[in-house]
Design a protein around this motif. Structure first.
Motif, PDB file in Angstrom:
ATOM      1  N   GLY A 131       0.970  -1.473  -0.003  1.00 19.52           N
ATOM      2  CA  GLY A 131      -0.004  -0.099  -0.150  1.00 19.52           C
ATOM      3  C   GLY A 131       0.785   1.144  -0.200  1.00 19.52           C
ATOM      4  O   GLY A 131       1.831   1.181   0.608  1.00 19.52           O
ATOM      5  N   GLN A 132       0.321   2.044  -0.733  1.00 14.77           N
ATOM      6  CA  GLN A 132       1.330   3.541  -0.686  1.00 14.77           C
ATOM      7  C   GLN A 132       0.164   4.742  -0.311  1.00 14.77           C
ATOM      8  O   GLN A 132      -1.005   4.711  -0.736  1.00 14.77           O
ATOM      9  CB  GLN A 132       1.689   3.985  -2.126  1.00 14.77           C
ATOM     10  N   LEU A 185      -5.615   1.509   3.083  1.00 14.02           N
ATOM     11  CA  LEU A 185      -6.919   1.245   2.300  1.00 14.02           C
ATOM     12  C   LEU A 185      -6.362   0.697   1.101  1.00 14.02           C
ATOM     13  O   LEU A 185      -7.111  -0.213   0.289  1.00 14.02           O
ATOM     14  CB  LEU A 185      -7.721   2.644   2.187  1.00 14.02           C
ATOM     15  N   GLY A 186      -5.275   1.517   0.498  1.00 12.00           N
ATOM     16  CA  GLY A 186      -4.864   0.983  -0.863  1.00 12.00           C
ATOM     17  C   GLY A 186      -4.611  -0.548  -1.059  1.00 12.00           C
ATOM     18  O   GLY A 186      -4.723  -0.984  -2.009  1.00 12.00           O
ATOM     19  N   ALA A 187      -3.769  -0.992   0.043  1.00 12.61           N
ATOM     20  CA  ALA A 187      -3.263  -2.361   0.249  1.00 12.61           C
ATOM     21  C   ALA A 187      -4.520  -3.415   0.017  1.00 12.61           C
ATOM     22  O   ALA A 187      -4.092  -4.259  -0.346  1.00 12.61           O
ATOM     23  CB  ALA A 187      -2.364  -2.648   1.319  1.00 12.61           C
ATOM     24  N   LYS A 188      -5.693  -2.701   0.435  1.00  9.65           N
ATOM     25  CA  LYS A 188      -6.854  -3.767   0.427  1.00  9.65           C
ATOM     26  C   LYS A 188      -7.625  -3.444  -0.617  1.00  9.65           C
ATOM     27  O   LYS A 188      -8.807  -3.810  -0.973  1.00  9.65           O
ATOM     28  CB  LYS A 188      -7.707  -3.683   1.804  1.00  9.65           C
ATOM     29  N   ALA A 197     -11.055  -3.585   7.986  1.00 15.40           N
ATOM     30  CA  ALA A 197     -10.714  -4.944   7.491  1.00 15.40           C
ATOM     31  C   ALA A 197      -9.656  -5.441   8.415  1.00 15.40           C
ATOM     32  O   ALA A 197      -9.162  -4.545   9.201  1.00 15.40           O
ATOM     33  CB  ALA A 197     -10.178  -4.886   5.750  1.00 15.40           C
ATOM     34  N   SER A 198      -9.149  -6.632   8.148  1.00 11.48           N
ATOM     35  CA  SER A 198      -7.810  -7.034   8.751  1.00 11.48           C
ATOM     36  C   SER A 198      -6.752  -6.571   8.140  1.00 11.48           C
ATOM     37  O   SER A 198      -6.539  -7.017   7.045  1.00 11.48           O
ATOM     38  CB  SER A 198      -7.936  -8.736   8.843  1.00 11.48           C
ATOM     39  N   PHE A 199      -5.675  -5.955   8.807  1.00  8.33           N
ATOM     40  CA  PHE A 199      -4.532  -5.608   8.341  1.00  8.33           C
ATOM     41  C   PHE A 199      -3.340  -6.243   9.071  1.00  8.33           C
ATOM     42  O   PHE A 199      -3.199  -5.837  10.244  1.00  8.33           O
ATOM     43  CB  PHE A 199      -4.448  -4.120   8.525  1.00  8.33           C
ATOM     44  N   THR A 233       4.591   3.750   2.766  1.00  8.98           N
ATOM     45  CA  THR A 233       4.693   2.644   2.022  1.00  8.98           C
ATOM     46  C   THR A 233       4.453   1.544   2.849  1.00  8.98           C
ATOM     47  O   THR A 233       5.401   1.691   4.157  1.00  8.98           O
ATOM     48  CB  THR A 233       5.884   2.457   0.910  1.00  8.98           C
ATOM     49  N   LEU A 234       3.692   0.535   2.697  1.00 12.31           N
ATOM     50  CA  LEU A 234       3.525  -0.535   3.641  1.00 12.31           C
ATOM     51  C   LEU A 234       3.342  -1.843   3.136  1.00 12.31           C
ATOM     52  O   LEU A 234       2.925  -1.915   1.605  1.00 12.31           O
ATOM     53  CB  LEU A 234       2.469  -0.372   4.903  1.00 12.31           C
ATOM     54  N   LEU A 235       3.778  -3.015   3.644  1.00 13.35           N
ATOM     55  CA  LEU A 235       3.630  -4.163   3.234  1.00 13.35           C
ATOM     56  C   LEU A 235       2.780  -4.991   4.293  1.00 13.35           C
ATOM     57  O   LEU A 235       2.713  -4.944   5.479  1.00 13.35           O
ATOM     58  CB  LEU A 235       4.723  -4.923   3.259  1.00 13.35           C
TER      59      LEU A 235
END
Length: 153
Positions: free
Chosen positions: A4-5, A49-52, A84-86, A149-151
């Motif tokens: 996600g960015q 939110l972007g990562a999901k 959501a689950s993060f 930025t995240l993973l």
């Protein structure tokens, strides 16, 4: 795994607190915004939110809605985490701000993010940059940018 960015920027104005990652930073200027303006948490929310593939912060917390007027961005993050689950693997953050210097506050920001997200402080990187007195409002110290930025698993 998903990446996600997030990106956010705000104008800096007098008589507002400068809040980064839920930490108040001593400064004569703070973020101008509908909420408390925590540019770091706004970018973090967008990255999550972007990562999901769930849209962006404005989808859930529109600035046109008075419910979010002056709301704490920590509360916005809490509400985002309930969507959501993060399972966060790691986070890398850049903050671009001319002044004040953020070096003395980086640990406190990381520590607070660790607590808010329930992840190890060792999985959170926060880097502070300046605009080298160039780039218009940013270089004059009248704006701030955060990039996240995240993973996630």
């Amino acid at each position: 795994m998903r990446i996600g960015q997030g990106f956010d920027l705000h104008k800096l104005v007098e008589n507002r607190p400068l809040i980064l990652g839920g930490v108040i930073i001593p400064s004569n200027k703070g973020e101008e915004a509908h909420s408390d303006g925590d540019v770091l948490l706004h970018a973090l929310i967008d990255a999550l939110l972007g990562a999901k593939a769930l849209g962006d912060i404005g989808t859930y917390f529109p600035p046109s809605d008075d419910e979010y007027k002056n709301i704490s961005s920590v509360e916005l993050l809490r509400r985002t985490l309930q969507l959501a689950s993060f399972d966060i693997v790691n986070i890398d953050i850049n903050i671009i701000l001319q002044t004040p210097k953020l070096g003395p506050h980086i640990y406190d920001i990381r520590k607070n993010l660790s607590k808010l997200l329930n992840i190890s402080i060792d999985d959170i990187s926060v880097k502070a940059k300046t605009a080298e007195h160039i780039l218009g409002e940013l270089g004059r110290g009248d704006a701030i940018i955060a990039e996240v930025t995240l993973l996630i698993n």
